[in-house]
Write a protein that holds these residues in place. Structure first.
Motif: not given
Length: 482
Positions: A206-213
């Motif tokens: 979740y955090l990667r999908s939410r923060l990395l873009p």
């Protein structure tokens, strides 16, 4: 305050043995054997500070309840019965039973309670059960569901861990074979770990999908998505996997008990074989200790955990010395009390190093404690000691000074005239090894300048265990060579 040490004339009237004092609230343990010599009782006596802390959080004390019976041992049957209770005086459940209807947990084939100087009472209970009296006994919170499963069963007040083959009921007792206990303990621990791993994976995804873009060019969310896994299937799969329960009913455990009962005879008739067996046990025990410490170092434990861990595994501390070492006390008073009875200093551990009673002080920090400052003291490559490292060194030096000044009075007060503070070694266990060359150099420069305090990291302590293991393995292999 009521006289909470009032004793029942029917039970508590035999000679007493001091079985320990809680370092924080001064509550005490008293071991007694009634005059007929058939039963031992371990009771918990409320300290003044514990009373005050309990009242502060809303605990209501009943004078008729004191002292609290927490362990009972029948010498004729070799059955040890514990009465699980909450004994943290700063919590509102203080003195309350840990479980709803299960009031006692018993263990068959146990040795009598014996107070060992410097160690207190040791209870050889199965893995997962609390072994230290001030923990109030019972099971580790992660596996309390084993006890919960029997709570509220009509007519059941006790649980007995035994060597039977099957679960059964005997009056008010559920008889739970230790082999089955270990099987379910391992399975529910595995299920717990599987659930945690699943949740952690979901959080990372979740955090990667939410923060990395926002910061990764041409980010494609699906690259960071894990395949959907059903949590229920994950937990159920973990529960049905077979573990490796340890049971006193097994052939291996039976063999161990046979050797223990016959050790004197074996030493006389087969000394070489007994010595070889002892070496093999040392190697296996050391391997288990290395595995355990490696696992715990990967977690972010607080100081209290490591203090308890080394108390349960004193061998880890003993390898720091080139002399025979005996644990003298944990959370030991070293002096410093002022006229108003404040300012007392406590060391994590006092050890007797050598054969002359000379005391050594050990202070424990955590694996997460920083060794050096975040920024270079002299850029670009020289770093100063962290506040925690420098403070830990100063703390040890202060404790040593207080101990030297107060040793004569403490020997007189406690009657331990054999201990000395002639030359008190000080050891600080702190942090983990720096990985960068500049940090390594800065750390070595600082600790090398400490003449009176040995600074050692958790990594180095573990390395000492591994080096000893390697030595024993090599020695064993060499002995087999023609």
């Amino acid at each position: 305050m009521a006289d909470t040490t009032k004793e029942s004339e029917d039970t508590y009237y035999s000679p007493r043995t001091d079985a320990g004092t809680h370092p924080e609230d001064q509550s005490t343990l008293v071991l007694e054997t009634i005059p007929d010599g058939k039963t031992q009782y371990l009771s918990y006596h409320l300290g003044v500070k514990a009373f005050e802390r309990g009242e502060a959080v809303g605990v209501e004390f009943d004078e008729s309840d004191w002292p609290l019976l927490i362990v009972e041992y029948e010498l004729s049957t070799r059955v040890l019965t514990t009465y699980p209770i909450w004994l943290r005086s700063n919590q509102n459940n203080f003195t309350k039973a840990k479980y709803r209807t299960i009031k006692r947990i018993s263990f068959e084939d146990q040795d009598p309670m014996v107070v060992q100087e410097g160690f207190g009472l040791f209870f050889d209970l199965p893995t997962g059960f609390h072994r230290r009296p001030f923990e109030g006994f019972g099971v580790d919170p992660r596996i309390r569901y084993i006890v919960d499963a029997f709570d509220d069963v009509p007519g059941i007040l006790g649980l007995t861990i035994c060597d039977d083959s099957d679960i059964s009921i005997d009056g008010e007792e559920v008889r739970l074979p230790e082999s089955i206990y270990h099987e379910v303990r391992l399975n529910i621990n595995r299920a717990h770990d599987a659930a945690i791993a699943f949740a952690n994976g979901e959080k990372r995804s979740y955090l990667r999908s939410r923060l990395l873009p926002a910061i990764v060019p041409d980010f494609a969310g699906e690259e960071y998505e894990r395949q959907t896994i059903d949590l229920q299937d994950t937990v159920r799969t973990a529960l049905v996997k077979k573990g490796t329960p340890r049971s006193r009913n097994s052939n291996t455990s039976a063999a161990v008990r046979t050797v223990m009962r016959s050790v004197a005879e074996l030493a006389h008739d087969n000394p070489v074989e007994l010595f070889q067996l002892s070496e093999k046990i040392e190697v296996v025990s050391l391997e288990m200790l290395i595995e355990s410490m490696t696992k715990e170092m990967a977690k972010r434990h607080k100081e209290e955990f490591w203090q308890a861990y080394f108390l349960e595994n004193p061998f880890v501390l003993k390898i720091l010395f080139g002399l025979p070492v005996v644990m003298y006390a944990s959370q030991a008073s070293v002096g410093g009390m002022g006229m108003e009875r404040t300012g007392e200093k406590y060391a994590d551990y006092l050890l007797e190093a050598g054969m002359f009673g000379n005391l050594a002080i050990i202070e424990i920090k955590t694996t997460e404690t920083p060794l050096l400052t975040k920024h270079a003291y002299r850029p670009p490559s020289l770093y100063g000691p962290s506040v925690e490292l420098a403070g830990g060194v100063s703390q040890l030096l202060d404790q040593r000074l207080k101990l030297i000044k107060s040793i004569a009075q403490k020997k007189e007060d406690e009657g331990n005239y054999h201990v000395q503070a002639w030359s008190t070694p000080c050891i600080l266990i702190i942090g983990t090894n720096p990985t960068e060359l500049d940090l390594q150099r800065s750390f070595e420069i600082y600790r090398g300048s400490q003449r009176d305090v040995l600074v050692i990291t958790f990594d180095e302590l573990l390395a000492k265990l591994k080096a000893l293991h390697e030595f024993l393995i090599t020695k064993s292999d060499g002995a087999k060579s023609p």
